[in-house]
Design a protein around this motif. Sequence first.
Motif, short mmCIF file in Angstrom:
data_model
loop_
_atom_site.label_atom_id
_atom_site.label_comp_id
_atom_site.label_asym_id
_atom_site.label_seq_id
_atom_site.Cartn_x
_atom_site.Cartn_y
_atom_site.Cartn_z
N GLY A 45 -5.49 3.92 7.05
CA GLY A 45 -5.79 5.30 7.42
C GLY A 45 -5.65 6.32 6.30
N PRO A 46 -5.75 7.62 6.66
CA PRO A 46 -5.73 8.71 5.67
C PRO A 46 -4.47 8.76 4.81
CG PRO A 46 -6.53 9.50 7.80
CD PRO A 46 -6.01 8.11 8.03
N ASN A 47 -3.32 8.45 5.39
CA ASN A 47 -2.10 8.54 4.57
C ASN A 47 -1.84 7.27 3.76
OD1 ASN A 47 -1.16 6.82 6.58
ND2 ASN A 47 0.68 8.00 7.02
N ASP A 48 -2.83 6.35 3.76
CA ASP A 48 -2.73 5.13 2.95
C ASP A 48 -3.56 5.22 1.66
OD1 ASP A 48 -1.12 3.75 4.81
OD2 ASP A 48 -2.89 3.27 6.00
N LEU A 49 -4.33 6.28 1.50
CA LEU A 49 -5.27 6.34 0.38
C LEU A 49 -4.57 6.30 -0.97
CD1 LEU A 49 -7.85 8.99 1.69
CD2 LEU A 49 -7.82 6.50 2.02
N GLU A 50 -3.53 7.10 -1.14
CA GLU A 50 -2.82 7.11 -2.43
C GLU A 50 -2.15 5.76 -2.69
OE1 GLU A 50 -0.47 10.73 -1.79
OE2 GLU A 50 -1.45 11.53 -3.57
N MET A 51 -1.60 5.16 -1.65
CA MET A 51 -0.97 3.86 -1.78
C MET A 51 -1.98 2.80 -2.20
SD MET A 51 0.99 1.63 1.20
CE MET A 51 -0.45 1.42 2.25
N LEU A 52 -3.12 2.76 -1.52
CA LEU A 52 -4.14 1.76 -1.82
C LEU A 52 -4.70 1.93 -3.23
CD1 LEU A 52 -6.05 1.73 1.59
CD2 LEU A 52 -4.53 -0.05 0.72
N SER A 53 -4.77 3.17 -3.68
CA SER A 53 -5.28 3.44 -5.03
C SER A 53 -4.22 3.18 -6.09
CB SER A 53 -5.75 4.89 -5.14
OG SER A 53 -6.82 5.15 -4.25
N TYR A 54 -2.96 3.39 -5.74
CA TYR A 54 -1.89 3.26 -6.73
C TYR A 54 -1.56 1.82 -7.08
CZ TYR A 54 2.69 3.33 -8.90
OH TYR A 54 3.73 3.11 -9.75
N VAL A 55 -1.41 0.95 -6.06
CA VAL A 55 -1.03 -0.43 -6.36
C VAL A 55 -2.14 -1.14 -7.13
CG1 VAL A 55 0.50 -0.61 -4.35
CG2 VAL A 55 -1.91 -1.27 -4.13
N LYS A 56 -1.79 -2.27 -7.70
CA LYS A 56 -2.79 -3.03 -8.45
C LYS A 56 -3.87 -3.55 -7.53
CE LYS A 56 -4.51 -5.22 -12.03
NZ LYS A 56 -5.16 -4.48 -13.13
N TYR A 57 -3.47 -3.98 -6.32
CA TYR A 57 -4.44 -4.56 -5.38
C TYR A 57 -4.27 -3.91 -4.01
CZ TYR A 57 -4.46 -8.11 -9.05
OH TYR A 57 -4.52 -8.76 -10.27
N GLY A 58 -5.18 -2.98 -3.70
CA GLY A 58 -5.18 -2.33 -2.40
C GLY A 58 -6.05 -3.10 -1.41
N ILE A 59 -5.52 -3.32 -0.21
CA ILE A 59 -6.21 -4.12 0.80
C ILE A 59 -6.37 -3.27 2.06
CG2 ILE A 59 -6.15 -6.25 2.16
CD1 ILE A 59 -3.97 -7.14 -0.07
N ALA A 60 -7.60 -3.01 2.47
CA ALA A 60 -7.88 -2.22 3.67
C ALA A 60 -8.15 -3.15 4.84
CB ALA A 60 -9.07 -1.30 3.44
N MET A 61 -7.66 -2.76 6.00
CA MET A 61 -7.91 -3.53 7.22
C MET A 61 -9.37 -3.35 7.65
SD MET A 61 -4.99 -4.89 7.60
CE MET A 61 -5.19 -5.70 9.20
N GLY A 62 -9.93 -4.37 8.23
CA GLY A 62 -11.30 -4.30 8.71
C GLY A 62 -11.50 -3.23 9.75
N ASN A 63 -10.44 -2.91 10.49
CA ASN A 63 -10.49 -1.86 11.52
C ASN A 63 -10.14 -0.49 10.94
OD1 ASN A 63 -7.86 -3.69 11.81
ND2 ASN A 63 -7.24 -1.55 12.05
N GLY A 64 -10.00 -0.42 9.61
CA GLY A 64 -9.56 0.83 8.98
C GLY A 64 -10.64 1.87 8.84
N ALA A 65 -10.22 3.06 8.42
CA ALA A 65 -11.14 4.17 8.21
C ALA A 65 -12.00 3.92 6.97
CB ALA A 65 -10.34 5.47 8.04
N LYS A 66 -13.16 4.56 6.94
CA LYS A 66 -14.09 4.40 5.83
C LYS A 66 -13.42 4.76 4.50
CE LYS A 66 -18.52 6.08 4.03
NZ LYS A 66 -19.64 7.03 4.24
N ALA A 67 -12.64 5.84 4.49
CA ALA A 67 -12.00 6.28 3.25
C ALA A 67 -11.00 5.24 2.74
CB ALA A 67 -11.29 7.61 3.49
N ALA A 68 -10.29 4.59 3.66
CA ALA A 68 -9.34 3.55 3.25
C ALA A 68 -10.08 2.38 2.62
CB ALA A 68 -8.52 3.09 4.45
N LYS A 69 -11.19 2.01 3.21
CA LYS A 69 -11.98 0.90 2.68
C LYS A 69 -12.54 1.23 1.29
CE LYS A 69 -13.23 -0.89 7.24
NZ LYS A 69 -14.30 -1.11 8.23
N GLU A 70 -12.93 2.48 1.11
CA GLU A 70 -13.47 2.89 -0.19
C GLU A 70 -12.40 2.92 -1.27
OE1 GLU A 70 -15.25 6.62 0.74
OE2 GLU A 70 -17.15 5.74 1.44
#
Length: 261
Positions: free
Chosen positions: A212-237
């Motif tokens: 979700g929205p509050n995961d964006l910085e986390m997903l971008s910060y780590v070396k390997y960000g993994i978005a759930m298939g049920n996640g928001a478009k922004a998280a997947k991007e």
Amino acid sequence: MKKAVFFDIDGTLWDNQMQMPNSAVSAVRQLRKNGIYAFICSGRSRAAIQAKELLSGIGFDGILASCGAHIEYQGELIYERLLTAEELEEIFHIADVYHVPIVVEGKNCLYADMEDFSDNVYICNLKKSLGEGFLPLAAEPGRHIANKVTGYFKQGDFEKMKSELTVHYDMIVHTPNVFELVPKGFSKASGIKRICEHLNIPHENTYAFGDGPNDLEMLSYVKYGIAMGNGAKAAKEAADFITKDIWDDGIMEGLKHFSLI
């Protein structure tokens, strides 16, 4: 070499009914058997993360709560940033001006006036699970122990309210009606950086699951960000890899993809 995986809760480890697939439980257990750190990394405050519902039998190494404002490792508090009485007074004032019901969130307690949330299933469930740990806002005037605040906007000029609040706080907008306020500079990413420095975990060995929205910085910060298939478009991007949905063994699929289990 040390590796660590960070997991969001809502929409990632469990669904909106707070149900977690058995495959996610077994996957995290296997991850830890493989000698890899597993951390909860949540926007929820520590009081809203109930061990009996989520932690028992899984054995996470630690918890990063309140978007990095509260960090535990092996049951020991290693960092906490509390909102001051002056900061909370400012938030209360602005919320009152814009008629925004709020939930004040901390390590042991949540504070809210239930007459504002009688039809909010999430808040009602939290009140039920916390019992005496869920208190009215007036219970401890000027003495609330809290890391963050969640607001439920109803009507009026949202952008004007936001401009006033974001002078001193970072705002995470989940929906047009729901937002979180955390101290400036705090996020799931800042929490991950802090725990990795504490444990000497190299950045190239960091992984995170979110949706979700509050995961964006986390997903971008780590070396390997993994978005759930049920996640928001922004998280997947923001992610490096999109795994399957929660109930299609998404956690297990993501860990296998990176050869962590």
